[in-house]
Design a protein around this motif. Structure first.
Motif, PDB file in Angstrom:
ATOM      1  N   ALA A 116       0.906  -1.233   0.068  1.00  0.00           N
ATOM      2  CA  ALA A 116       0.100  -0.062  -0.206  1.00  0.00           C
ATOM      3  C   ALA A 116       0.903   1.232   0.208  1.00  0.00           C
ATOM      4  O   ALA A 116       0.513   2.360  -0.700  1.00  0.00           O
ATOM      5  N   LEU A 117       1.765   1.231   0.805  1.00  0.00           N
ATOM      6  CA  LEU A 117       2.783   2.526   0.826  1.00  0.00           C
ATOM      7  C   LEU A 117       3.557   2.673  -0.498  1.00  0.00           C
ATOM      8  O   LEU A 117       3.631   3.800  -1.104  1.00  0.00           O
ATOM      9  N   GLN A 118       3.724   1.375  -1.022  1.00  0.00           N
ATOM     10  CA  GLN A 118       4.729   1.412  -2.170  1.00  0.00           C
ATOM     11  C   GLN A 118       3.698   1.979  -3.392  1.00  0.00           C
ATOM     12  O   GLN A 118       4.192   2.879  -4.374  1.00  0.00           O
ATOM     13  N   GLY A 119       2.532   1.542  -3.482  1.00  0.00           N
ATOM     14  CA  GLY A 119       1.327   1.733  -4.421  1.00  0.00           C
ATOM     15  C   GLY A 119       1.129   3.383  -4.352  1.00  0.00           C
ATOM     16  O   GLY A 119       0.931   3.939  -5.272  1.00  0.00           O
ATOM     17  N   ARG A 120       1.062   3.948  -3.150  1.00  0.00           N
ATOM     18  CA  ARG A 120       0.951   5.489  -3.117  1.00  0.00           C
ATOM     19  C   ARG A 120       1.971   6.013  -3.667  1.00  0.00           C
ATOM     20  O   ARG A 120       1.805   7.089  -4.229  1.00  0.00           O
ATOM     21  N   GLU A 121       3.250   5.543  -3.429  1.00  0.00           N
ATOM     22  CA  GLU A 121       4.236   6.352  -4.059  1.00  0.00           C
ATOM     23  C   GLU A 121       4.401   6.298  -5.627  1.00  0.00           C
ATOM     24  O   GLU A 121       4.637   6.999  -6.160  1.00  0.00           O
ATOM     25  N   ASP A 122       3.867   5.180  -6.081  1.00  0.00           N
ATOM     26  CA  ASP A 122       3.728   4.978  -7.389  1.00  0.00           C
ATOM     27  C   ASP A 122       2.799   5.413  -8.311  1.00  0.00           C
ATOM     28  O   ASP A 122       2.714   5.766  -9.561  1.00  0.00           O
ATOM     29  N   LEU A 123       1.615   5.866  -7.475  1.00  0.00           N
ATOM     30  CA  LEU A 123       0.426   6.506  -7.983  1.00  0.00           C
ATOM     31  C   LEU A 123       0.660   7.647  -8.982  1.00  0.00           C
ATOM     32  O   LEU A 123      -0.061   7.508  -9.995  1.00  0.00           O
ATOM     33  N   PRO A 124       1.628   8.441  -8.888  1.00  0.00           N
ATOM     34  CA  PRO A 124       1.899   9.535  -9.960  1.00  0.00           C
ATOM     35  C   PRO A 124       1.974   9.253 -11.207  1.00  0.00           C
ATOM     36  O   PRO A 124       1.977   9.850 -12.039  1.00  0.00           O
ATOM     37  N   LEU A 125       2.949   8.030 -11.074  1.00  0.00           N
ATOM     38  CA  LEU A 125       3.428   7.461 -12.269  1.00  0.00           C
ATOM     39  C   LEU A 125       2.458   6.573 -13.137  1.00  0.00           C
ATOM     40  O   LEU A 125       2.907   6.046 -14.022  1.00  0.00           O
ATOM     41  N   ALA A 126       1.289   6.193 -12.476  1.00  0.00           N
ATOM     42  CA  ALA A 126       0.521   5.130 -12.979  1.00  0.00           C
ATOM     43  C   ALA A 126      -0.136   6.004 -14.362  1.00  0.00           C
ATOM     44  O   ALA A 126      -0.252   7.208 -14.341  1.00  0.00           O
ATOM     45  N   PRO A 127      -0.883   4.992 -15.222  1.00  0.00           N
ATOM     46  CA  PRO A 127      -1.586   5.658 -16.350  1.00  0.00           C
ATOM     47  C   PRO A 127      -2.688   6.718 -15.778  1.00  0.00           C
ATOM     48  O   PRO A 127      -3.051   7.987 -16.405  1.00  0.00           O
ATOM     49  N   ASP A 128      -3.511   6.451 -14.866  1.00  0.00           N
ATOM     50  CA  ASP A 128      -4.501   7.140 -14.222  1.00  0.00           C
ATOM     51  C   ASP A 128      -4.588   6.617 -12.610  1.00  0.00           C
ATOM     52  O   ASP A 128      -3.955   5.487 -12.370  1.00  0.00           O
ATOM     53  N   GLU A 129      -5.273   7.313 -11.656  1.00  0.00           N
ATOM     54  CA  GLU A 129      -5.074   6.913 -10.432  1.00  0.00           C
ATOM     55  C   GLU A 129      -6.004   5.602  -9.974  1.00  0.00           C
ATOM     56  O   GLU A 129      -5.457   4.700  -9.378  1.00  0.00           O
ATOM     57  N   HIS A 130      -7.197   5.443 -10.932  1.00  0.00           N
ATOM     58  CA  HIS A 130      -8.010   4.312 -10.686  1.00  0.00           C
ATOM     59  C   HIS A 130      -7.176   3.000 -10.833  1.00  0.00           C
ATOM     60  O   HIS A 130      -6.990   2.059 -10.196  1.00  0.00           O
ATOM     61  N   GLY A 131      -6.368   3.155 -12.191  1.00  0.00           N
ATOM     62  CA  GLY A 131      -5.601   2.017 -12.659  1.00  0.00           C
ATOM     63  C   GLY A 131      -4.536   1.499 -11.724  1.00  0.00           C
ATOM     64  O   GLY A 131      -4.055   0.451 -11.350  1.00  0.00           O
TER      65      GLY A 131
END
Length: 506
Positions: free
Chosen positions: A331-346
């Motif tokens: 969950a922590l790593q996912g939050r850090e990666d969120l700006p790099l994702a195609p979109d927040e939902h993805g």
């Protein structure tokens, strides 16, 4: 009569009504009672914890017409004028907008004159760290040897930016952030006086959103009263703050516990339809996982009034501790990666799927006895074979499966994991793997794990390669099957390789 906001109406007027800063109040009370008065005070702390309020109270203690006291009367002209900001010998300077040497020089030139109405001149310089270097230099001499009638009170949110030469001339007091429970208790008393009905959970949400600032809490309380039309409900405050409903997160983790990816994706889709913040959702998900870890290891540390407490405890029983720890890190790593994702939902969905993909296969079950596993030589056996024999589960097993043996010398194991699995190199996981190796090999071992390039020789990579080869063979067999070819030609269709499964296998 014009409305006065709660933050101003309920601003503490003496030490007794100041919340959460008892350590500072105690020191100032003793100094005032014993008449051990310093010429310069520095109050540090985050926004809204009472720095300027404390400065005003101290100014009243020094200038109250009843004498120097730790309990100002709040009735004399000095006290009332300081509260109203009209006392001629009390000057508040905002260093953010008056940071130059000229403004400081003008202030210091007036300091030599005796007070006109009070016992002391009190100069309060807010956000003092924003003064320019020349302004600090201009005030140094006066700060070191001020006139007997002058007191400096400096306030800042960033003491590291204040020159040491200034710090050394002040008594420094660090104001703490307000605990959530202290904020909630204060708001309850305030609302009782205001005769506003409220729900306790709503105040907990405000206390959390205030992040330790009483001023922020009072501003949010004003907003909540207006939002609820004079009543404060948990649902209304949650809507106002854009808070994530705990029910979504509990359903997500229940889906992870059940290994139900479809249900987890459906929850994420429901959250997207309500335009919820996925960054906030991951932060709240990590907070919920913390509660699960506490429920597993220290259940008494959970708040008695925790919403959905029974459901949290049940979920804590259905997930093993190692899975909870691994999901927390994901969950922590996912939050850090969120700006790099195609979109927040993805990005959010991928984080949840990662929790499902990396959930240990032995989660919730006792590891099989070592004797029933394929035996591996204790000497020069390959690392993938050794991994199959280790008595280890959860995240530590995932570390072993995804790591490659870089070097082994005697009892020293040097492992490397790919960058995509860097979160598995956590120190706690290394210690569990080390203990499993020591138990299996019958002696102490040393484990060193680094993150870097890998060659595909890990147990997980080998298993994935075997699965891919098996699927490729199955696909080739299907492509050559005469009946399938007849169907393709007859119906003008095609074979979807990804849909091919071997019998009995996923």
């Amino acid at each position: 009569m014009s409305y006065q906001v709660l933050a101003r109406k309920w601003r503490p007027r003496d030490f007794g009504s100041l919340v959460g800063q008892e350590h500072v109040v105690r020191a100032l009370r003793h100094a005032l009672e014993q008449k051990r008065l310093h010429h310069a005070y520095l109050f540090t702390g985050t926004r809204g914890v009472g720095k300027t309020t404390l400065a005003r109270i101290l100014a009243k203690c020094l200038n109250c017409e009843t004498g120097i006291t730790a309990q100002p009367c709040n009735r004399c002209s000095a006290c009332t004028q300081i509260d109203a900001g009209r006392f001629p010998d009390y000057v508040e300077l905002d260093a953010a907008s008056n940071r130059g040497v000229d403004e400081m020089t003008q202030l210091l030139e007036r300091s030599v004159y005796a007070p006109t109405a009070g016992r002391f001149k009190v100069y309060v310089i807010d956000e003092v760290h924003q003064l320019s270097g020349h302004a600090f230099n201009a005030m140094l001499k006066t700060l070191e040897e001020p006139p007997e009638h002058l007191k400096f009170i400096l306030a800042t949110t960033d003491p590291q930016k204040i020159p040491v030469t200034v710090l050394s001339r002040c008594l420094q007091f660090n104001l703490k952030q307000m605990p959530r429970e202290a904020i909630r208790t204060h708001l309850e008393g305030l609302l009782g006086e205001e005769k506003v009905s409220f729900e306790g959970e709503a105040l907990s949400l405000i206390g959390r959103a205030a992040a330790g600032s009483m001023r922020d809490a009072l501003s949010l309380l004003d907003q909540a009263i207006a939002h609820g039309g004079g009543k404060i409900s948990a649902a209304g405050v949650g809507e106002m703050l854009g808070a994530i409903d705990q029910g979504f997160l509990l359903r997500l983790l229940e889906s992870v516990a059940a290994g139900d990816a479809a249900a987890a994706v459906a929850v994420a889709a429901d959250m997207q339809s309500r335009s919820l913040s996925f960054d906030a959702a991951l932060a709240d998900l990590a907070s919920l996982l913390l509660k699960l870890a506490l429920a597993q290891s220290a259940p008494d540390a959970l708040d008695a009034d925790l919403p959905d407490r029974a459901r949290v405890l049940e979920l804590a029983r259905s997930l093993d501790p190692e899975t909870v720890q691994l999901c927390y890190q994901i969950a922590l790593q996912g939050r850090e990666d969120l700006p790099l994702a195609p979109d927040e939902h993805g990005g959010f969905v991928m984080t949840i799927l990662r929790m499902l993909a990396f959930r240990p296969e032995t989660a919730g079950r006792e590891p099989a006895p070592v004797a029933k596993k394929p035996a591996a030589a204790k000497g020069d056996a390959s690392w993938p074979q050794l991994v199959q024999s280790l008595p280890v589960t959860g995240a530590a097993r995932e570390l072993a499966r995804n790591a490659e043996l870089k070097r082994r010398e005697g009892s020293l194991f040097e492992l490397v994991v790919p960058k995509s699995k860097a979160f598995l190199a956590d120190r706690a996981h290394q210690e569990k793997l080390k203990a499993a190796l020591a138990e299996h090999l019958g002696g102490p071992v040393t484990v060193k794990v680094s993150v870097g390039e890998v060659s595909g020789a890990s147990a997980a990579a080998i298993e994935a390669g075997e699965r891919d080869a098996s699927r490729a063979a199955a696909a080739q067999a299907v492509q050559k099957d005469g009946f399938v070819n007849d169907l393709v030609n007859m119906l003008d269709g095609k074979v979807v390789d990804s849909s091919i499964r071997q019998e009995g296998k996923p």
